[in-house]
Design an enzyme around this catalytic site. Structure first.
Site, mmCIF file in Angstrom:
data_model
loop_
_atom_site.group_PDB
_atom_site.id
_atom_site.type_symbol
_atom_site.label_atom_id
_atom_site.label_comp_id
_atom_site.label_asym_id
_atom_site.label_seq_id
_atom_site.Cartn_x
_atom_site.Cartn_y
_atom_site.Cartn_z
ATOM 1 N N ASN A 102 1.659 6.094 -2.877
ATOM 2 C CA ASN A 102 3.380 5.840 -2.786
ATOM 3 C C ASN A 102 3.557 4.967 -1.410
ATOM 4 O O ASN A 102 3.126 5.273 -0.584
ATOM 5 C CB ASN A 102 4.145 6.905 -3.115
ATOM 6 C CG ASN A 102 3.751 7.380 -4.628
ATOM 7 O OD1 ASN A 102 3.390 6.982 -5.176
ATOM 8 N ND2 ASN A 102 4.388 8.752 -4.546
ATOM 9 N N HIS A 119 -1.801 2.559 0.084
ATOM 10 C CA HIS A 119 -1.021 1.115 -0.219
ATOM 11 C C HIS A 119 -0.063 0.568 0.633
ATOM 12 O O HIS A 119 0.888 -0.159 0.085
ATOM 13 C CB HIS A 119 -0.718 1.238 -1.790
ATOM 14 C CG HIS A 119 -1.470 1.412 -2.958
ATOM 15 N ND1 HIS A 119 -1.366 1.904 -4.029
ATOM 16 C CD2 HIS A 119 -3.009 1.495 -2.718
ATOM 17 C CE1 HIS A 119 -2.630 2.067 -4.628
ATOM 18 N NE2 HIS A 119 -3.578 1.655 -4.145
ATOM 19 N N CYS A 127 4.184 -10.560 9.606
ATOM 20 C CA CYS A 127 3.916 -12.115 9.204
ATOM 21 C C CYS A 127 2.607 -12.274 9.230
ATOM 22 O O CYS A 127 1.794 -11.735 9.881
ATOM 23 C CB CYS A 127 4.313 -12.986 10.522
ATOM 24 S SG CYS A 127 4.000 -14.735 10.116
ATOM 25 N N CYS A 130 1.164 -15.348 11.828
ATOM 26 C CA CYS A 130 1.235 -15.020 13.259
ATOM 27 C C CYS A 130 0.895 -13.766 13.644
ATOM 28 O O CYS A 130 0.687 -13.273 14.878
ATOM 29 C CB CYS A 130 2.296 -15.718 14.102
ATOM 30 S SG CYS A 130 3.715 -14.963 13.982
ATOM 31 N N CYS A 153 9.762 -15.230 9.610
ATOM 32 C CA CYS A 153 9.084 -15.247 10.766
ATOM 33 C C CYS A 153 9.840 -16.263 11.943
ATOM 34 O O CYS A 153 10.230 -17.279 11.516
ATOM 35 C CB CYS A 153 7.645 -15.005 10.865
ATOM 36 S SG CYS A 153 6.805 -14.687 12.366
ATOM 37 N N SER A 194 -1.896 8.774 -12.664
ATOM 38 C CA SER A 194 -2.665 8.307 -13.810
ATOM 39 C C SER A 194 -4.105 8.416 -13.426
ATOM 40 O O SER A 194 -4.956 8.401 -14.349
ATOM 41 C CB SER A 194 -2.082 7.075 -14.537
ATOM 42 O OG SER A 194 -2.263 6.088 -13.826
HETATM 43 P P1 NAD Z 1 1.212 5.544 -12.682
HETATM 44 O O1 NAD Z 1 2.370 5.090 -12.953
HETATM 45 O O2 NAD Z 1 0.093 4.889 -12.822
HETATM 46 O O3 NAD Z 1 0.941 7.085 -13.208
HETATM 47 C C1 NAD Z 1 2.186 7.921 -12.961
HETATM 48 C C2 NAD Z 1 1.745 9.313 -13.279
HETATM 49 O O4 NAD Z 1 2.534 10.148 -13.042
HETATM 50 C C3 NAD Z 1 1.478 9.365 -14.911
HETATM 51 O O5 NAD Z 1 0.477 10.163 -14.964
HETATM 52 C C4 NAD Z 1 2.577 10.091 -15.389
HETATM 53 O O6 NAD Z 1 2.569 10.757 -16.437
HETATM 54 C C5 NAD Z 1 3.091 11.040 -14.313
HETATM 55 N N1 NAD Z 1 4.374 11.576 -14.154
HETATM 56 C C6 NAD Z 1 5.512 10.869 -14.144
HETATM 57 N N2 NAD Z 1 6.726 11.667 -13.676
HETATM 58 C C7 NAD Z 1 6.022 12.744 -13.693
HETATM 59 C C8 NAD Z 1 6.620 13.972 -13.216
HETATM 60 N N3 NAD Z 1 8.013 14.281 -12.911
HETATM 61 N N4 NAD Z 1 5.786 15.096 -13.000
HETATM 62 C C9 NAD Z 1 4.568 14.991 -13.272
HETATM 63 N N5 NAD Z 1 3.689 13.904 -13.693
HETATM 64 C C10 NAD Z 1 4.437 12.812 -13.573
HETATM 65 O O7 NAD Z 1 1.147 5.781 -11.020
HETATM 66 P P2 NAD Z 1 -0.148 5.804 -9.819
HETATM 67 O O8 NAD Z 1 -1.134 6.579 -10.412
HETATM 68 O O9 NAD Z 1 0.449 6.239 -8.523
HETATM 69 O O10 NAD Z 1 -0.694 4.280 -9.868
HETATM 70 C C11 NAD Z 1 0.173 3.200 -9.994
HETATM 71 C C12 NAD Z 1 0.510 2.343 -8.572
HETATM 72 O O11 NAD Z 1 1.990 2.422 -8.598
HETATM 73 C C13 NAD Z 1 0.198 2.901 -7.110
HETATM 74 O O12 NAD Z 1 -0.606 1.715 -6.614
HETATM 75 C C14 NAD Z 1 1.322 2.965 -6.354
HETATM 76 O O13 NAD Z 1 1.402 2.431 -5.218
HETATM 77 C C15 NAD Z 1 2.464 2.261 -7.149
HETATM 78 N N6 NAD Z 1 3.798 2.710 -7.205
HETATM 79 C C16 NAD Z 1 4.374 3.544 -6.237
HETATM 80 C C17 NAD Z 1 5.753 3.938 -6.415
HETATM 81 C C18 NAD Z 1 6.433 4.682 -5.363
HETATM 82 O O14 NAD Z 1 6.055 4.517 -4.050
HETATM 83 N N7 NAD Z 1 7.187 5.623 -5.725
HETATM 84 C C19 NAD Z 1 6.628 3.592 -7.596
HETATM 85 C C20 NAD Z 1 5.710 2.713 -8.603
HETATM 86 C C21 NAD Z 1 4.402 2.360 -8.412
#
Ligand code: NAD
Length: 252
Positions: A102, A119, A127, A130, A153, A194
């Site tokens: 996240n 991530h 930037c 530079c 920048c 996921s």
């Molecule tokens: P994903 O969307 O692929 O999977 C999310 C998972 O969480 C799913 O299995 C879903 O069923 C589960 N889920 C959703 N709500 C839930 C809850 N309340 N309790 C339990 N499980 C729950 O996300 P991912 O695997 O993190 O991969 C996707 C990419 O998304 C990553 O690269 C991430 O950087 C990015 N992302 C980040 C954010 C953030 O920072 N909050 C938001 C969206 C996407």
């Protein structure tokens, strides 16, 4: 077999080096949509396109039209019970490391001391030409001052946030640290991922290969479900609060 929060508490209590790996699903109860759940961002955009290095470089205005609401959306959100539970488990020494996909900084705001952010994070601007770096506040101020909404920048090039874009390399330090923790872990707890996005999706395999055990708490299925010693399908905030309560009962 259906597992309960008690089973996860037992697994964690017996661990010497538990590591938590989180994804977007841990933040949905804070109001931030994930990518793949119904209503998630993937239904409305193709993030691989809008959040890509190519779009940033070739169409910075379009990139920032998508990116800016992600930044503004964080102003009104708070860490939820799951972020707080993970921080509490770290404080108690039960969880030794936290790896997150996240970018929302909610783990840090909940008190996690050093989340390994593979991530990147919405915590700074930089930037690519530079190398200049600015604070998040400064990045937003520059975007506000620009007619096209693109922060620039001093060298004239568009600036980006600290989030890793599709097409950019992942931060080497964070990936190395995540690999080391996955290999060292005797228990890995995955929350809200996921496990479809590489290379993070490979981390549970490293733990399993070294003889470690796996626990998964996500609503949807994952490719590792059959290999998990504990598999919970509930909502992260509710279940993790129960896990902390179960650990309290064991300690009483
Ligand atoms: P994903 O969307 O692929 O999977 C999310 C998972 O969480 C799913 O299995 C879903 O069923 C589960 N889920 C959703 N709500 C839930 C809850 N309340 N309790 C339990 N499980 C729950 O996300 P991912 O695997 O993190 O991969 C996707 C990419 O998304 C990553 O690269 C991430 O950087 C990015 N992302 C980040 C954010 C953030 O920072 N909050 C938001 C969206 C996407």
């Amino acid at each position: 077999m259906a597992h309960r929060a008690d089973d996860l508490a037992s697994l964690l209590a017996d661990a010497d080096h538990a590591v938590v790996l989180t994804g977007a699903g841990i933040s949905t109860e804070s109001g931030i949509p994930d990518f793949r759940s119904p209503g998630g961002l993937w239904e409305r955009y193709d993030p691989m396109e809008v959040a890509s290095l190519t779009t940033f470089v070739t169409e910075p205005e379009r990139f920032w039209r998508f990116h800016r609401p992600r930044i503004d959306g964080l102003a009104g959100v708070e860490p939820n019970a799951a972020h707080r539970a993970v921080a509490e488990l770290e404080r108690r020494g039960i969880v030794k490391a936290l790896v997150t996909q996240n970018i929302d900084r909610l783990h840090a705001r909940a008190g996690s001391p050093a989340p390994i952010e593979v991530h990147g994070a919405l915590d700074r601007g930089s930037c690519l030409r530079c190398g200049a770096a600015v604070s998040m506040d400064e990045l937003v101020a520059r975007a506000d001052a620009a007619e096209d909404g693109v922060p620039r920048c001093a060298c004239g090039f568009p600036m980006k946030s600290g989030v890793v874009l599709f097409g950019e390399p992942l931060p080497a330090d964070a990936i190395e640290a995540a690999h080391a923790e996955a290999e060292h872990a005797d228990v890995m707890l995955v929350i809200g991922s996921s496990l479809l996005v590489a290379p993070v999706s490979e981390l549970p395999a490293l733990t399993l290969r070294r003889g470690g055990r796996l626990a998964i708490l996500t609503e949807s299925e994952t490719p590792y479900d059959e290999m998990a010693e504990v598999r919970l399908h509930g909502r992260a905030g509710e279940v993790m609060a129960e896990v902390v309560a179960a650990l309290d009962r064991r300690a009483a």
